[in-house]
Design a protein around this motif. Sequence first.
Motif, short mmCIF file in Angstrom:
data_model
loop_
_atom_site.label_atom_id
_atom_site.label_comp_id
_atom_site.label_asym_id
_atom_site.label_seq_id
_atom_site.Cartn_x
_atom_site.Cartn_y
_atom_site.Cartn_z
N VAL A 91 8.39 -46.58 -12.82
CA VAL A 91 7.43 -47.81 -12.15
C VAL A 91 7.56 -48.95 -12.96
N SER A 96 3.69 -54.79 -18.47
CA SER A 96 5.27 -54.25 -19.06
C SER A 96 4.90 -52.94 -19.52
N MET A 97 3.69 -52.44 -19.71
CA MET A 97 3.58 -50.95 -20.19
C MET A 97 4.21 -50.61 -21.65
N VAL A 98 4.30 -51.54 -22.28
CA VAL A 98 4.84 -51.52 -23.68
C VAL A 98 3.90 -51.93 -24.86
N PHE A 110 9.21 -43.53 -27.61
CA PHE A 110 7.76 -42.96 -27.32
C PHE A 110 7.97 -42.58 -25.89
N TYR A 115 8.34 -38.08 -21.35
CA TYR A 115 9.10 -37.71 -20.17
C TYR A 115 10.17 -36.59 -20.70
N ARG A 156 12.35 -48.87 -19.70
CA ARG A 156 11.46 -47.74 -19.59
C ARG A 156 11.34 -47.06 -18.33
N ARG B 2 4.73 -29.03 -18.38
CA ARG B 2 5.73 -29.21 -19.68
C ARG B 2 4.74 -28.74 -20.84
N ALA B 10 3.85 -37.20 -29.72
CA ALA B 10 4.23 -38.50 -29.18
C ALA B 10 2.95 -39.63 -29.27
N GLN B 82 -3.97 -53.09 -22.81
CA GLN B 82 -3.32 -54.38 -22.99
C GLN B 82 -1.97 -53.80 -22.42
N ASN B 83 -1.37 -54.77 -21.69
CA ASN B 83 0.03 -54.60 -21.16
C ASN B 83 -0.08 -53.43 -20.11
N GLY B 84 -1.21 -52.95 -19.91
CA GLY B 84 -1.05 -51.91 -18.59
C GLY B 84 -0.71 -50.30 -19.24
N CYS B 85 -0.81 -50.35 -20.82
CA CYS B 85 -0.12 -49.10 -21.20
C CYS B 85 -1.02 -47.85 -21.02
N GLY B 88 0.88 -46.79 -18.11
CA GLY B 88 2.08 -45.98 -18.60
C GLY B 88 2.00 -44.73 -19.12
N LEU B 91 1.07 -42.33 -15.90
CA LEU B 91 2.50 -42.30 -15.02
C LEU B 91 3.37 -41.11 -15.62
N PRO B 93 4.79 -37.41 -16.99
CA PRO B 93 4.39 -36.21 -16.30
C PRO B 93 3.62 -35.36 -17.33
#
Lengths: 247, 245
Positions: A91, A96-98, A110, A115, A156, B2, B10, B82-85, B88, B91, B93
Amino acid sequence: MHGIGAKDDLTGMALSVHGVSKTFVTRPVLRDIDLAVPMGQAVCLCGINGAGKSTLLRIVAGLLRPDSGAVVINGLDIRRQAEAAKQQLGVISHASMVYPELTVFENLTFAARLYGVADRAARIEELLAGTALTAFRHDRAGILSRGLLQRLAIARALLHKPVVLLADEPFTGLDADVSERLVAIFDQFIRGGGTILMTTHDTRMGLRCGHRVVILDKGVLILDMMKDQIDSERFAGDYLSYARSMS
Amino acid sequence: MRALWPGLRAIIIKDIVVELRARQVLPTMVVLGMLIVFILRMAAEPGSTTIGGAVMGVAALWIAFLFSGLLAQERSFAAEQQNGCMDGLLLAPLDAGTIYLAKLLANVIMLTIFEVIVVPIAVISFNLHIAGGWLRLVAVLLLGNLGISSIGTLFSAAVQLTRTRGSLLSIVVLVILMPMMIPATFALLVLFGAMPEEAQNLASVRGSGTLTFVGSFKAAIGYMLAFDAVFVVASWLLFGVVVEE
């Protein structure tokens, strides 16, 4: 309309959306959306602001629960087999999701750990080279420009070799060079057998990477055509006039 | 599913590295905690070595843990916004419960570091005598830490979706934590040999009712253990529902 019914053959479909509806409070955002995307196809999802593009993408990504309907990614239901289905998805979103405090390399490490990417270091190096980020590997994400951040977000998203790539307005805020690089990355992804569902306001760029155009208006798919059925230049002009008339 | 451990590890390592670099949470926690300890020390009788001073010390410790813990927990999810983490993470798995456990453990680690700094300061400031031994003190602090973090982690994720954020977090978490804070307070009072006379009288008439923890370290620990078990499991199960839009 290229819809799928319950009895339709979904073999070879990388992504299928079946009867998805979503209402926020009292406002219907998506109404009974059907969409099937075969392997190796790039679909450009267009629509004015508020048409429901991002909502549809969030439902496909499993971030939002639809009121009704189902999403299947490469044969896996995004709600019932969420973990396996998410492993197939990459996605790219507005954000940025970082993490700004981590370096480019650390952010990718990370994500690779999340994943369960095998041979992590080699895959990260490959993507750093592919997105021309090798020189920035030790820079913290917080100091990167918008273009570099977008490249990091792309790296990513592709890290775990997804089958389907969802991209929400990937060209927004990018200069021409970075946009060209992004088109090249998308081309490469498609040539490798990947599938893309992308939303964009930039129909010219969208048509360059896409094989198919879908227009969403007030939560309904009003157009679904293959690119070779469209005069790209005329379509871009007509779409612009339509968008202006609606806004 | 998993394996749980790689994702869990992590996220915990990432949270600690981000905090070490940003230095946003721990310094603020320590300043707030020390302020609480010093203000309550000044409010206590000067040079007090009486039970009253110890009671104030116990109060200072739990108030410091509660509010500093809330601060850390709120920040832990604010940083993900912040930054849509957060997207992340969702999303990836991973089971949503794994994200909760990782965040919980990261918050427990932060609060433990805070406790290591603040407890000796409070012990010296209030001249507390640990009659029950250090190991028992560590057990109470860890159980309290886990209780505060389990509820705080769940609700800090939930309130990120609201406008009132911090204020709502405090209101909700403080109310839910009450049933644990009472036995936790009594456990420390017993440990510091500071049971007030009224509480001792109450303890002498206690039966098998709701106040069995008054004056009994073992019973207080049992209550805390049960609270932690129930709320860690419940929060772990509910986290997926809470973070879904």
